[in-house]
Design an enzyme around this catalytic site. Structure first.
Site, mmCIF file in Angstrom:
data_model
loop_
_atom_site.group_PDB
_atom_site.id
_atom_site.type_symbol
_atom_site.label_atom_id
_atom_site.label_comp_id
_atom_site.label_asym_id
_atom_site.label_seq_id
_atom_site.Cartn_x
_atom_site.Cartn_y
_atom_site.Cartn_z
ATOM 1 N N SER A 1 13.973 2.141 3.794
ATOM 2 C CA SER A 1 13.726 1.415 2.543
ATOM 3 C C SER A 1 14.963 1.508 1.659
ATOM 4 O O SER A 1 15.670 2.535 1.675
ATOM 5 C CB SER A 1 12.544 2.036 1.797
ATOM 6 O OG SER A 1 12.420 1.450 0.510
ATOM 7 N N TYR B 1 8.604 9.273 -1.825
ATOM 8 C CA TYR B 1 8.704 8.192 -0.816
ATOM 9 C C TYR B 1 10.175 7.903 -0.533
ATOM 10 O O TYR B 1 10.583 7.790 0.631
ATOM 11 C CB TYR B 1 7.980 6.950 -1.338
ATOM 12 C CG TYR B 1 8.187 5.695 -0.509
ATOM 13 C CD1 TYR B 1 7.405 5.449 0.626
ATOM 14 C CD2 TYR B 1 9.149 4.745 -0.863
ATOM 15 C CE1 TYR B 1 7.584 4.294 1.379
ATOM 16 C CE2 TYR B 1 9.333 3.600 -0.113
ATOM 17 C CZ TYR B 1 8.556 3.374 1.002
ATOM 18 O OH TYR B 1 8.748 2.230 1.750
HETATM 19 P P1 NAP Z 1 1.765 -2.457 5.180
HETATM 20 O O1 NAP Z 1 1.560 -3.913 4.982
HETATM 21 O O2 NAP Z 1 1.040 -1.486 4.314
HETATM 22 O O3 NAP Z 1 1.476 -2.117 6.730
HETATM 23 C C1 NAP Z 1 1.580 -0.797 7.155
HETATM 24 C C2 NAP Z 1 1.322 -0.727 8.630
HETATM 25 O O4 NAP Z 1 1.506 0.638 9.047
HETATM 26 C C3 NAP Z 1 -0.072 -1.122 9.030
HETATM 27 O O5 NAP Z 1 -0.012 -1.782 10.281
HETATM 28 C C4 NAP Z 1 -0.801 0.224 9.176
HETATM 29 O O6 NAP Z 1 -1.867 0.187 10.107
HETATM 30 C C5 NAP Z 1 0.323 1.077 9.712
HETATM 31 N N1 NAP Z 1 0.179 2.510 9.455
HETATM 32 C C6 NAP Z 1 0.128 3.132 8.246
HETATM 33 N N2 NAP Z 1 0.002 4.458 8.414
HETATM 34 C C7 NAP Z 1 -0.012 4.676 9.753
HETATM 35 C C8 NAP Z 1 -0.131 5.827 10.543
HETATM 36 N N3 NAP Z 1 -0.255 7.066 10.005
HETATM 37 N N4 NAP Z 1 -0.125 5.697 11.898
HETATM 38 C C9 NAP Z 1 -0.001 4.481 12.446
HETATM 39 N N5 NAP Z 1 0.111 3.337 11.759
HETATM 40 C C10 NAP Z 1 0.098 3.433 10.414
HETATM 41 O O7 NAP Z 1 3.319 -2.062 5.029
HETATM 42 P P2 NAP Z 1 4.654 -2.946 5.081
HETATM 43 O O8 NAP Z 1 4.958 -3.411 3.714
HETATM 44 O O9 NAP Z 1 4.586 -3.915 6.193
HETATM 45 O O10 NAP Z 1 5.696 -1.786 5.398
HETATM 46 C C11 NAP Z 1 6.157 -1.519 6.717
HETATM 47 C C12 NAP Z 1 7.283 -0.510 6.621
HETATM 48 O O11 NAP Z 1 8.296 -1.023 5.763
HETATM 49 C C13 NAP Z 1 6.863 0.841 6.049
HETATM 50 O O12 NAP Z 1 7.554 1.869 6.708
HETATM 51 C C14 NAP Z 1 7.333 0.753 4.588
HETATM 52 O O13 NAP Z 1 7.601 2.022 4.061
HETATM 53 C C15 NAP Z 1 8.586 -0.082 4.755
HETATM 54 N N6 NAP Z 1 8.992 -0.779 3.525
HETATM 55 C C16 NAP Z 1 8.173 -1.670 2.916
HETATM 56 C C17 NAP Z 1 8.593 -2.303 1.755
HETATM 57 C C18 NAP Z 1 7.749 -3.308 1.006
HETATM 58 O O14 NAP Z 1 8.135 -3.672 -0.125
HETATM 59 N N7 NAP Z 1 6.659 -3.779 1.561
HETATM 60 C C19 NAP Z 1 9.863 -2.018 1.231
HETATM 61 C C20 NAP Z 1 10.674 -1.107 1.875
HETATM 62 C C21 NAP Z 1 10.231 -0.498 3.039
HETATM 63 P P3 NAP Z 1 -3.416 -0.080 9.610
HETATM 64 O O15 NAP Z 1 -3.393 -1.312 8.771
HETATM 65 O O16 NAP Z 1 -4.178 -0.251 10.892
HETATM 66 O O17 NAP Z 1 -3.812 1.135 8.826
#
Ligand code: NAP
Length: 243
Positions: free
Chosen positions: A137, A151
């Site tokens: 991130s 985080y």
């Molecule tokens: P999201 O929409 O909340 O999706 C998270 C995904 O991770 C879901 O498929 C969830 O599965 C899975 N997950 C969560 N905890 C888990 C665990 N303990 N074991 C296995 N699977 C798990 O998140 P996103 O926004 O796509 O983010 C994806 C990645 O990008 C993350 O690492 C996040 O930190 C990073 N990121 C996101 C942003 C942003 O602004 N969105 C910015 C920077 C970085 P379930 O739905 O089945 O629980």
């Protein structure tokens, strides 16, 4: 054939990445923790377009489940060639001194321990030509003050993992890189930070004036896993609209 595991592939950035990799010819193991229906939707989209995919339940912070994830992916799709280390959690944003201990521990458990366990299994299974992309991130270098510095710290740990593994696994022909998203419009903000409108609030602060879309992150991940990135390792692609 490339066989790639995408943890957290059921929603958001992971789902966009799974679909994009399938379009590029990968067979995709769609890892999910709890939302089997969302994972099935991604698999159905891929197979409906003639691709190969399998939904596999995994808690990435559990080593035995991570080993099972890799074994099931190999059994059903073929030898694993890639990992998108994407599963991650945030927690309720707020003043640091007020944050809940269970939330702090969970963020470290999933974003650090879980990602390390998945990377370790990839290091055991991947052969020369394999690749890992760690989804970090922009927070790792911004610090996320007044929101969630823990985080940001967890993602900085992931950046260090990329650095070390790229050097350790490079001689085996395995590339390890990072993609660092900025504010991306996913359910993450509503379900994790407790502020569903967070992407709309913070997006305009980016030099490009908006939040990013999951597909814009998926494009960078897919490129790093492609043969076009054959001499790229230990690199970070920041997909953060200039932040
Ligand atoms: P999201 O929409 O909340 O999706 C998270 C995904 O991770 C879901 O498929 C969830 O599965 C899975 N997950 C969560 N905890 C888990 C665990 N303990 N074991 C296995 N699977 C798990 O998140 P996103 O926004 O796509 O983010 C994806 C990645 O990008 C993350 O690492 C996040 O930190 C990073 N990121 C996101 C942003 C942003 O602004 N969105 C910015 C920077 C970085 P379930 O739905 O089945 O629980």
């Amino acid at each position: 054939m490339k066989v790639t595991i995408v943890t957290g592939g059921s929603r958001g950035i992971g789902a966009a990445t799974a679909r994009r990799l399938a379009e590029a010819g990968h067979a995709v193991a769609v890892g999910y923790r709890s939302d089997a229906g969302a994972a099935k939707t991604v698999v159905d989209q891929i197979t409906g377009n003639g691709g190969r995919a399998r939904a596999i339940a995994v808690e990435t912070a559990d080593a035995a489940q991570v080993e099972k994830l890799f074994a099931e992916a190999a059994e059903t799709l073929g030898p694993v060639t890639g990992l998108v280390n994407n599963a991650g959690v945030g927690s309720r944003i707020g003043r640091f001194a007020d944050l809940d201990e269970a939330d702090l521990r969970r963020v470290v458990e999933v974003n650090v321990v879980g990602a390390i366990l998945c990377a370790r299994e990839a290091a055991r299974q991947l052969k020369s030509g394999g690749a890992i992309v760690n989804v970090s991130s922009a927070a790792a270098t911004l610090g996320s003050p007044f929101e969630y510095p823990h985080y940001a710290a967890s993602k900085a740990a992931l950046d260090a993992l990329t650095l070390g593994l790229s050097k350790e696994l490079g001689p085996e022909g395995i590339r390890v890189n990072t993609v660092s998203p900025g504010i991306i419009d996913t359910d993450f903000h509503g379900s994790q930070s407790g502020e569903p409108g967070r992407a709309d609030r913070l997006g305009p602060n980016a030099p490009l004036g908006r939040a990013g879309q999951p597909d814009e992150v998926a494009a960078a991940i897919a490129w790093l896993l492609s043969d076009e990135a054959s001499y790229v390792t230990g690199a970070t692609i920041r997909v953060a609209g200039g932040r």
